[in-house]
Motif scaffolding. Structure first.
Motif, PDB file in Angstrom:
ATOM      1  N   GLY A   1       0.641  -1.535   9.961  1.00  0.00           N
ATOM      2  CA  GLY A   1       1.097  -0.970   8.704  1.00  0.00           C
ATOM      3  C   GLY A   1       0.897   0.528   8.725  1.00  0.00           C
ATOM      4  N   ASN A   2       1.137   1.147   7.627  1.00  0.00           N
ATOM      5  CA  ASN A   2       0.984   2.592   7.511  1.00  0.00           C
ATOM      6  C   ASN A   2      -0.499   2.919   7.338  1.00  0.00           C
ATOM      7  OD1 ASN A   2       1.102   5.301   6.989  1.00  0.00           O
ATOM      8  ND2 ASN A   2       2.804   5.141   5.529  1.00  0.00           N
ATOM      9  N   LEU A   3      -1.173   3.205   8.421  1.00  0.00           N
ATOM     10  CA  LEU A   3      -2.623   3.419   8.408  1.00  0.00           C
ATOM     11  C   LEU A   3      -2.999   4.681   7.631  1.00  0.00           C
ATOM     12  CD1 LEU A   3      -5.349   2.367   9.382  1.00  0.00           C
ATOM     13  CD2 LEU A   3      -5.080   3.751  11.440  1.00  0.00           C
ATOM     14  N   VAL A   4      -2.192   5.713   7.712  1.00  0.00           N
ATOM     15  CA  VAL A   4      -2.521   6.966   7.024  1.00  0.00           C
ATOM     16  C   VAL A   4      -2.495   6.769   5.510  1.00  0.00           C
ATOM     17  CG1 VAL A   4      -1.812   9.359   6.654  1.00  0.00           C
ATOM     18  CG2 VAL A   4      -1.687   8.368   8.937  1.00  0.00           C
ATOM     19  N   SER A   5      -1.449   6.138   5.004  1.00  0.00           N
ATOM     20  CA  SER A   5      -1.361   5.941   3.554  1.00  0.00           C
ATOM     21  C   SER A   5      -2.434   4.969   3.065  1.00  0.00           C
ATOM     22  CB  SER A   5       0.028   5.456   3.154  1.00  0.00           C
ATOM     23  OG  SER A   5       0.280   4.183   3.688  1.00  0.00           O
ATOM     24  N   THR A   6      -2.649   3.899   3.821  1.00  0.00           N
ATOM     25  CA  THR A   6      -3.672   2.934   3.418  1.00  0.00           C
ATOM     26  C   THR A   6      -5.056   3.571   3.412  1.00  0.00           C
ATOM     27  OG1 THR A   6      -2.371   1.131   4.350  1.00  0.00           O
ATOM     28  CG2 THR A   6      -4.687   0.688   3.907  1.00  0.00           C
ATOM     29  N   THR A   7      -5.364   4.328   4.460  1.00  0.00           N
ATOM     30  CA  THR A   7      -6.666   4.986   4.531  1.00  0.00           C
ATOM     31  C   THR A   7      -6.804   6.039   3.441  1.00  0.00           C
ATOM     32  OG1 THR A   7      -6.690   4.625   6.924  1.00  0.00           O
ATOM     33  CG2 THR A   7      -8.238   6.241   6.051  1.00  0.00           C
TER      34      THR A   7
ATOM     35  N   THR B   1      -5.116  -3.398   7.652  1.00  0.00           N
ATOM     36  CA  THR B   1      -4.055  -2.541   8.174  1.00  0.00           C
ATOM     37  C   THR B   1      -4.259  -2.258   9.652  1.00  0.00           C
ATOM     38  OG1 THR B   1      -3.797  -1.542   6.007  1.00  0.00           O
ATOM     39  CG2 THR B   1      -2.846  -0.348   7.840  1.00  0.00           C
TER      40      THR B   1
ATOM     41  N   GLY C   1      -2.673  10.153   1.024  1.00  0.00           N
ATOM     42  CA  GLY C   1      -2.153   8.792   1.064  1.00  0.00           C
ATOM     43  C   GLY C   1      -0.806   8.670   0.373  1.00  0.00           C
TER      44      GLY C   1
ATOM     45  N   SER D   1       1.944  10.454   2.437  1.00  0.00           N
ATOM     46  CA  SER D   1       2.362   9.735   3.659  1.00  0.00           C
ATOM     47  C   SER D   1       3.286   8.575   3.331  1.00  0.00           C
ATOM     48  CB  SER D   1       1.144   9.255   4.432  1.00  0.00           C
ATOM     49  OG  SER D   1       0.494   8.219   3.725  1.00  0.00           O
ATOM     50  N   ILE D   2       3.232   8.079   2.124  1.00  0.00           N
ATOM     51  CA  ILE D   2       4.144   7.003   1.716  1.00  0.00           C
ATOM     52  C   ILE D   2       5.567   7.556   1.573  1.00  0.00           C
ATOM     53  CG2 ILE D   2       4.745   5.431  -0.168  1.00  0.00           C
ATOM     54  CD1 ILE D   2       1.734   5.083  -0.670  1.00  0.00           C
TER      55      ILE D   2
END
Length: 187
Positions: free
Chosen positions: A35-41, A30, A181, A184-185
């Motif tokens: 990509g969406n770093l907050v949701s992935t993290t 990511t 996560g 944030s999605i």
């Protein structure tokens, strides 16, 4: 604690590290490709914490004076004179004053394991059929066998102590990470 022996299956260590590297790879991907770093993290952080709690943290310390079972959120330390029984029904467990404590690090095998059992899997000198969990080819059987040997050799004065401590910090951190996560999605 003298003559300490730590029991943790190698398969749990391997599985835990594979999952941690898998989730870390998603985070790195990511960062590199976007990509969406907050949701992935958040989601992968929860996966990493869960992998650690379920696979890497649980272990059993067997020592001359007693046993210490470390589970994801609870640690049980007890002297051998308080242990009434060592069982292997669902996982290796100890019975203390009518209360059963299970060791996550030593699970019993599934029912399919009994089809692969051979008469040599029974403990030496055992005439009666044993449970699948007592097999020395299973994690629960090996851990229970070591514990029973140490318990038999124990010569204590009968003043054992029971210590139970709980720590939910990592569980709350994992749940918080998953909520962040997931939020944030949708936000």
């Amino acid at each position: 604690m003298t003559n300490i022996e730590k029991f943790r299956p190698g398969s749990a260590i391997a599985s835990g590290w594979v999952l941690i590297l898998f989730f870390a790879g998603f985070i790195i991907q990511t960062v590199i490709y976007g990509g969406n770093l907050v949701s992935t993290t958040g989601v992968c952080g929860a996966g990493i914490i869960g992998s650690y709690l379920l696979f890497l943290k649980p272990y059993v310390l067997i020592f001359d004076e007693g046993i210490k079972i470390v589970n994801p959120t609870k640690e049980i330390t007890v002297a051998w004179d308080l242990v009434e029984e060592i069982e292997t029904k669902y996982s290796m467990s100890i019975l203390i004053d009518g209360q059963t404590f299970y060791a996550w690090a030593a699970p019993a095998p599934s029912g399919r394991h009994s089809r692969r059992m051979h008469k040599t899997d029974l403990l030496p000198g055992a005439d009666a059929p044993r449970r699948v969990g007592d097999s020395l080819r299973s994690d629960s059987g090996v851990c229970a066998h070591i514990a029973k040997l140490r318990r038999k050799e124990f010569a204590g004065a009968g003043t054992g102590e029971l210590e139970i401590s709980s720590n939910y910090t990592l569980s709350f951190a994992g749940a918080t990470s998953a909520v962040i996560g997931a939020a944030s999605i949708f936000i």
